[in-house]
Design a protein around this motif. Structure first.
Motif, PDB file in Angstrom:
ATOM      1  N   VAL A   1       0.862  -1.181   0.000  1.00  0.00           N
ATOM      2  CA  VAL A   1       0.000   0.000   0.000  1.00  0.00           C
ATOM      3  C   VAL A   1       0.896   1.228   0.000  1.00  0.00           C
ATOM      4  O   VAL A   1       1.661   1.447   0.940  1.00  0.00           O
ATOM      5  N   PRO A   2       0.842   2.068  -1.029  1.00  0.00           N
ATOM      6  CA  PRO A   2       1.786   3.183  -1.146  1.00  0.00           C
ATOM      7  C   PRO A   2       1.293   4.460  -0.464  1.00  0.00           C
ATOM      8  O   PRO A   2       0.098   4.745  -0.435  1.00  0.00           O
ATOM      9  N   ALA A   3       2.231   5.220   0.058  1.00  0.00           N
ATOM     10  CA  ALA A   3       1.900   6.548   0.576  1.00  0.00           C
ATOM     11  C   ALA A   3       1.821   7.568  -0.547  1.00  0.00           C
ATOM     12  O   ALA A   3       1.177   8.604  -0.417  1.00  0.00           O
ATOM     13  N   SER A   4       2.491   7.261  -1.661  1.00  0.00           N
ATOM     14  CA  SER A   4       2.476   8.133  -2.825  1.00  0.00           C
ATOM     15  C   SER A   4       2.562   7.257  -4.062  1.00  0.00           C
ATOM     16  O   SER A   4       2.662   6.025  -3.969  1.00  0.00           O
ATOM     17  N   HIS A   5       2.538   7.864  -5.213  1.00  0.00           N
ATOM     18  CA  HIS A   5       2.625   7.108  -6.459  1.00  0.00           C
ATOM     19  C   HIS A   5       4.106   6.848  -6.758  1.00  0.00           C
ATOM     20  O   HIS A   5       4.733   7.538  -7.569  1.00  0.00           O
ATOM     21  N   THR A   6       4.665   5.840  -6.075  1.00  0.00           N
ATOM     22  CA  THR A   6       6.093   5.571  -6.208  1.00  0.00           C
ATOM     23  C   THR A   6       6.349   4.084  -6.027  1.00  0.00           C
ATOM     24  O   THR A   6       5.578   3.393  -5.371  1.00  0.00           O
ATOM     25  N   MET A   7       7.441   3.601  -6.642  1.00  0.00           N
ATOM     26  CA  MET A   7       7.836   2.201  -6.553  1.00  0.00           C
ATOM     27  C   MET A   7       9.345   2.122  -6.382  1.00  0.00           C
ATOM     28  O   MET A   7      10.088   2.959  -6.918  1.00  0.00           O
ATOM     29  N   GLU A   8       9.798   1.105  -5.673  1.00  0.00           N
ATOM     30  CA  GLU A   8      11.221   0.917  -5.454  1.00  0.00           C
ATOM     31  C   GLU A   8      11.972   0.751  -6.771  1.00  0.00           C
ATOM     32  O   GLU A   8      13.140   1.135  -6.892  1.00  0.00           O
TER      33      GLU A   8
ATOM     34  N   THR B   1       1.080  11.383  -0.159  1.00  0.00           N
ATOM     35  CA  THR B   1       0.059  11.879  -1.076  1.00  0.00           C
ATOM     36  C   THR B   1      -1.319  11.318  -0.752  1.00  0.00           C
ATOM     37  O   THR B   1      -2.327  12.008  -0.906  1.00  0.00           O
ATOM     38  N   PHE B   2      -1.369  10.077  -0.295  1.00  0.00           N
ATOM     39  CA  PHE B   2      -2.645   9.381  -0.087  1.00  0.00           C
ATOM     40  C   PHE B   2      -2.727   8.866   1.350  1.00  0.00           C
ATOM     41  O   PHE B   2      -1.743   8.361   1.890  1.00  0.00           O
ATOM     42  N   GLU B   3      -3.907   9.011   1.959  1.00  0.00           N
ATOM     43  CA  GLU B   3      -4.084   8.567   3.338  1.00  0.00           C
ATOM     44  C   GLU B   3      -5.520   8.125   3.564  1.00  0.00           C
ATOM     45  O   GLU B   3      -6.414   8.399   2.749  1.00  0.00           O
ATOM     46  N   TYR B   4      -5.726   7.466   4.684  1.00  0.00           N
ATOM     47  CA  TYR B   4      -7.064   7.089   5.125  1.00  0.00           C
ATOM     48  C   TYR B   4      -7.455   8.011   6.262  1.00  0.00           C
ATOM     49  O   TYR B   4      -6.791   8.059   7.298  1.00  0.00           O
TER      50      TYR B   4
ATOM     51  N   ALA C   1       7.442  15.887  -6.633  1.00  0.00           N
ATOM     52  CA  ALA C   1       6.740  16.182  -5.372  1.00  0.00           C
ATOM     53  C   ALA C   1       5.651  17.230  -5.601  1.00  0.00           C
ATOM     54  O   ALA C   1       4.555  17.138  -5.024  1.00  0.00           O
ATOM     55  N   GLU C   2       5.935  18.211  -6.445  1.00  0.00           N
ATOM     56  CA  GLU C   2       4.922  19.216  -6.768  1.00  0.00           C
ATOM     57  C   GLU C   2       3.733  18.579  -7.480  1.00  0.00           C
ATOM     58  O   GLU C   2       2.573  18.909  -7.191  1.00  0.00           O
ATOM     59  N   LEU C   3       4.004  17.673  -8.405  1.00  0.00           N
ATOM     60  CA  LEU C   3       2.921  16.994  -9.106  1.00  0.00           C
ATOM     61  C   LEU C   3       2.076  16.164  -8.145  1.00  0.00           C
ATOM     62  O   LEU C   3       0.838  16.139  -8.237  1.00  0.00           O
ATOM     63  N   MET C   4       2.723  15.484  -7.208  1.00  0.00           N
ATOM     64  CA  MET C   4       1.987  14.677  -6.239  1.00  0.00           C
ATOM     65  C   MET C   4       1.132  15.551  -5.318  1.00  0.00           C
ATOM     66  O   MET C   4       0.022  15.149  -4.917  1.00  0.00           O
TER      67      MET C   4
ATOM     68  N   ASP D   1      -6.328  17.755  -5.898  1.00  0.00           N
ATOM     69  CA  ASP D   1      -7.332  17.687  -6.958  1.00  0.00           C
ATOM     70  C   ASP D   1      -7.265  16.290  -7.585  1.00  0.00           C
ATOM     71  O   ASP D   1      -6.861  16.122  -8.732  1.00  0.00           O
ATOM     72  N   PRO D   2      -7.678  15.262  -6.832  1.00  0.00           N
ATOM     73  CA  PRO D   2      -7.322  13.887  -7.197  1.00  0.00           C
ATOM     74  C   PRO D   2      -8.115  13.314  -8.366  1.00  0.00           C
ATOM     75  O   PRO D   2      -9.352  13.352  -8.367  1.00  0.00           O
TER      76      PRO D   2
END
Length: 517
Positions: A317-324, A336-339, A464-467, A473-474
């Motif tokens: 589950v990612p905190a942002s749109h990122t991958m290792e 970027t994303f949270e519950y 980071a600005e894009l995220m 404005d998702p």
């Protein structure tokens, strides 16, 4: 089933004797066509690497694989926007034609200067910086970019620029001296590449057959024949494996693994796949125009609970749109994303949401656990006051103006944020072109800095600005990287390689072997 067409030990077969080895794969989905230039799908990505080659190859055994020679033996930046490549000699296409610079220029320019509409789409979303390829001599080409390109090798390793034969393709229909749209349509059903396996049968959506190509320029393929059969239901794939109808099957969710693990004749290999299952939201739908409503839709989703319920906690589950896999551009520090259901309720109130029905569309079976996730998300919406409904359809409706929210996936098409998030949400990319996402001058300026800066820190700052924009404005919520498994007969040694894009069925030399007892 795996068939050793003689009475001999498997070890003898694999040691290089003349005995044939065949493999049967039960696949959740089988592609309707084979054309590396136009394909963009999770289903299609399974089927290219065995039959086609790129100019620049990678070591797929590593998460961030180093680049190495493919159909090009060397490459040099001769000007800031011009790359010169020396081509491998002695390469033969599956139809017997020798590969030369003419084929390479044709293959690249069909994408860089696309006239066939499906190629135009793929060129726009990932190859827009390339102007043309030109022939210098029979085994030298130059590629011209429009501006300095920080991702040369990455973008020469794409599936979309795998090499196909010019004369064969042009000769499929009409004028044999002209590349016509009908030629490309015909190629997609009679594909020819340079890889270790030739495609000898394609029944769209049902069956694909590979056979070893003895004219391959590299190390000999380990299998004589691979037959991939469409088996849409998980239960039917597992049954086929247990009865010997299949030797390897795809797309087994964690809650089905016990059926594999309890059978001593079977085993499984799995990983968190290099793509996100996502919820997309139509920013231009009248009910969803206020970004606070889309924020609430996102904040209401407890992705950790989805992971535990659907993936037994094995998904990421990612905190942002990122991958290792992004290497230096991996940015887990972004939030970027949270519950946050309480914040979701507050935003709905501020936005004046009056209980309008919000429809979540889902494919019935295309995505493993996709429909179950959709049903759970609508229940989570209900907890914060969103009136949701699941709509199950068999077709893509992401370009329809009345689409509100739906499941989709965002694969890693190549190992960079541009190759995942960027392919979908760049200015003028698929999401904006299909009318469900909007960019402005500030977004475009940040995108330009992210896309073309040669400085890693500058790229990270712009991303980071894009995220932050996506947070406020998702258009999308990445749910998780699904943990999917491939199950197989215990004598089959195969696993997805970490450096590949998602779902690749790699049966090249060194990628599959068999137990000797």
């Amino acid at each position: 089933m795996t068939r050793f067409l003689a009475t001999t030990a498997i070890a003898t077969v694999l040691a290089g004797s003349a005995f044939a080895v065949e493999l049967t794969v039960g696949a959740a989905n089988v592609t309707g066509f084979i054309d590396p230039g136009r394909d963009h799908s999770n289903v299609g990505s399974q089927f290219y690497y065995n039959s086609f080659d790129t100019l620049v190859e990678k070591n797929y055994d590593k998460l961030q694989g180093e680049f190495r020679p493919g159909l090009a033996t060397e490459w040099t930046l001769v000007e800031p926007t011009v790359m010169e490549l020396k081509l491998r000699q002695g390469v033969t296409f599956h139809n017997g034609e020798a590969m030369t610079a003419d084929d390479v220029v044709f293959s690249l320019n069909r994408m860089y200067q696309a006239t066939f509409p499906p190629y135009q789409v793929r060129a726009r979303d990932r190859l827009a910086n390339f102007d043309k390829a030109e022939k210098i001599d029979d085994y030298t080409v130059r590629i011209h970019a429009k501006r300095e390109e920080p991702l040369w090798e990455t973008l020469l390793n794409l599936q979309q620029v795998m090499i196909i034969p010019e004369d064969y393709t042009k000769g499929l229909t009409g004028d044999p001296k002209v590349a016509e749209n009908d030629d490309f349509e015909a190629f997609s059903l009679k594909p020819v590449g340079t890889g270790p396996y030739a495609i000898t049968q394609l029944v769209p959506g049902e069956t694909l057959v590979w056979e070893r190509f003895d004219g391959f320029w590299g190390e000999k393929a380990p299998l004589d024949k691979v037959t991939v059969k469409h088996m849409p239901e998980t239960a039917s794939r597992i049954t086929a494996l247990k009865t010997g109808e299949a030797d390897l099957v795809t797309n087994i969710a964690p809650d089905q693994l016990s059926l594999i693990e309890s059978d001593p004749a079977l085993k499984a290999a799995g990983s968190a796949t290099a793509l996100f299952h996502v919820m997309i939201m139509n920013a231009n739908h009248p009910v969803l125009k206020d970004p606070r409503i889309r924020q609430a839709m996102s904040l209401a989703v407890d992705r950790d609970t989805l992971n535990e319920a659907l993936w037994l906690g094995k998904a990421i589950v990612p905190a942002s749109h990122t991958m290792e896999e992004f290497g230096e551009l991996y940015m887990p520090e972004l939030k970027t994303f949270e519950y946050n259901p309480e914040k979701a309720k507050q935003l709905l109130q501020e936005a004046g949401y009056k209980g309008e029905e919000i429809v979540y569309t889902s494919f019935p079976t295309y995505y493993t656990n996709g429909l179950l996730a959709a049903q759970a998300i609508v229940e989570m919406w209900k907890e914060v006051g969103i009136n949701g409904k699941v709509n199950v359809v068999d077709k893509w409706n992401g370009g329809d103006a009345d689409m509100m929210a739906r499941n989709w996936s965002n694969p890693m098409y190549f190992a960079d944020p541009f190759g995942s998030f960027g392919v979908m949400w760049a200015p003028k990319g698929p999401s904006e072109s299909e009318g469900r996402f909007n960019t402005d001058a500030a977004y475009a300026e940040a995108w330009e800095r992210f896309r073309f800066s040669k400085d890693v820190e500058a790229r990270k700052a712009a991303y980071a600005e894009l995220m932050e924009r996506i947070s406020q404005d998702p258009p999308v919520l990445p749910l998780y990287r699904p943990f999917e498994s491939w199950a197989m007969n215990k004598n089959v040694n195969w696993a997805p390689k970490p450096g590949h894009i998602p779902y690749v069925l790699d049966f090249r030399a060194g990628s599959i072997s068999f137990a000797s007892n």
